[in-house]
Design an enzyme around this catalytic site. Structure first.
Site, PDB file in Angstrom:
ATOM      1  N   LYS A  78       0.724  -1.227  -0.022  1.00  0.00           N
ATOM      2  CA  LYS A  78      -0.120  -0.067  -0.010  1.00  0.00           C
ATOM      3  C   LYS A  78       1.032   1.238  -0.018  1.00  0.00           C
ATOM      4  O   LYS A  78       1.710   1.650   1.128  1.00  0.00           O
ATOM      5  CB  LYS A  78      -0.876  -0.056   1.263  1.00  0.00           C
ATOM      6  CG  LYS A  78      -1.687   1.142   1.293  1.00  0.00           C
ATOM      7  CD  LYS A  78      -2.751   1.087   2.331  1.00  0.00           C
ATOM      8  CE  LYS A  78      -3.817   2.347   2.577  1.00  0.00           C
ATOM      9  NZ  LYS A  78      -4.586   2.392   3.522  1.00  0.00           N
ATOM     10  N   LYS A 104      -2.075  -1.518  -3.842  1.00  0.00           N
ATOM     11  CA  LYS A 104      -2.930  -0.394  -3.637  1.00  0.00           C
ATOM     12  C   LYS A 104      -2.043   0.748  -3.818  1.00  0.00           C
ATOM     13  O   LYS A 104      -1.138   0.938  -2.854  1.00  0.00           O
ATOM     14  CB  LYS A 104      -3.617  -0.494  -2.381  1.00  0.00           C
ATOM     15  CG  LYS A 104      -4.821   0.587  -2.399  1.00  0.00           C
ATOM     16  CD  LYS A 104      -5.413   0.499  -1.051  1.00  0.00           C
ATOM     17  CE  LYS A 104      -6.345   1.777  -0.962  1.00  0.00           C
ATOM     18  NZ  LYS A 104      -7.193   1.784   0.475  1.00  0.00           N
TER      19      LYS A 104
END
Length: 331
Positions: free
Chosen positions: A198, A250
């Site tokens: 992330k 992500k």
């Protein structure tokens, strides 16, 4: 005599039926997950201005959303809570009466096993400072103190009925802490989805409006640096070692290289999150008339799939599932 080409790859592109038949990658509704924002204290959906077509939903509307998702055949919904009050330690995240835990319970009842009920496990929506963990005396995020709260949050969400927990806080050791707590409490069947790679990204901007973030500053001390690819792979491998059942990259679009590298080495399923900024860019560009909206959506999702994502969190999940059902070409 004219030398004609022996190899003619164009033969396989000459009509839509043939292109579909030889496509290397495709999408199915079961591969799509819909992120849903549930806001405390409202009685009707509230549109999110930076994300055309996306709203915050009242608790009373969760069951209807689940029905829509189940009818569309998508793989699940990922729930985010937007509380009325916040504090320094994110108390609403661990309280059974917190908005996210109540939303999970409503969704689990409505789903009745027809799709997966997933919940975001992080403190950023629940803290008054907007960080993903509790703060130390010097203002930094205290990794290990945060893990203790994550473990309690995992238990609260599992008790409410969540089948998949999305560990999105990027604290070192979060997978092991939650797995240990869940197993000790008998929640051995709860799936851990680790947001392993992330990145600290500008593409989260509209999401901040969606969850009414109170963050000042940034999250660069715990989310990944955009310059680093190997680090994302390393994070995924660490999470797998700690017991992650699924790993995530992500944002998706700007990090397709990382997604492909993680998919190449992962022993568990690999997912990707097409985040709010990716969604907003296409919607606003389409509204300005500079791109074909439907083709851009389809192309963006196929690119994520081609890079190795076995499931995709996307705000277009319901719409795209309808296109797939109707046999529409996605790009």
């Amino acid at each position: 005599m004219t030398a004609f080409p022996v190899r003619r790859p164009r033969r396989l592109r000459q009509n839509a039926a043939l292109r579909r038949l030889v496509a290397e990658n495709d999408l199915a509704p079961r591969r799509l997950v819909l992120p849903v924002f549930v806001k405390e204290g409202i009685d009707a959906p509230q549109p999110i201005s930076s994300m055309p077509g996306v709203s915050q939903h009242p608790l009373a509307g969760v069951a209807d959303l689940v029905e829509q998702a189940a009818a569309a055949g998508i793989g699940g919904i990922m729930l985010f809570g937007v509380p009325e009050t916040r504090d320094a330690v994110g108390s609403g995240a661990t309280s059974p009466g917190g908005i996210l835990n109540r939303a999970v319970a409503e969704a689990a009842r409505a789903a009745a096993g027809r799709l997966t009920v997933q919940a975001d496990l992080c403190l950023d929506e629940f803290t008054d400072h907007g960080h993903c963990g509790v703060l130390a005396a010097d203002g930094s995020v205290d990794n290990d103190a945060t893990l203790e709260i994550y473990a309690r949050m995992a238990l609260a969400l599992a008790d409410a009925g969540a089948g998949i927990l999305g560990l999105s806080g990027m604290m070192d050791g979060q997978v092991a802490a939650c797995r240990t707590a869940l197993d000790a409490a008998g929640h051995t069947g709860v799936v851990l989805l680790a947001y392993s790679a992330k990145y600290a990204s500008a593409f989260y901007g509209p999401f901040r409006e969606a969850v009414e973030s109170t963050l000042t500053g940034d999250r660069r001390t715990y989310q990944l640096d955009a310059a680093n690819g190997r680090e994302g792979v390393q994070e995924a491998l660490i999470d797998i070692d700690e017991g992650a059942d699924i790993v995530m990259v992500k944002p998706a679009g700007p990090y397709l290289d990382v997604l492909a590298e993680v998919a190449a080495v992962s022993s568990v399923p690999v997912w990707a999150y097409q985040v709010s900024g990716e969604y907003a860019m296409i919607e606003h560009a389409a509204a300005a008339g500079v791109i074909d909206r439907e083709r851009a959506i389809g192309e963006s999702l196929l690119g994520i799939r081609r890079a190795g994502a076995e499931a995709i969190l996307t705000y277009w999940a319901l719409e795209v599932a309808g296109w797939i059902r109707d046999g529409k070409d996605l790009a």
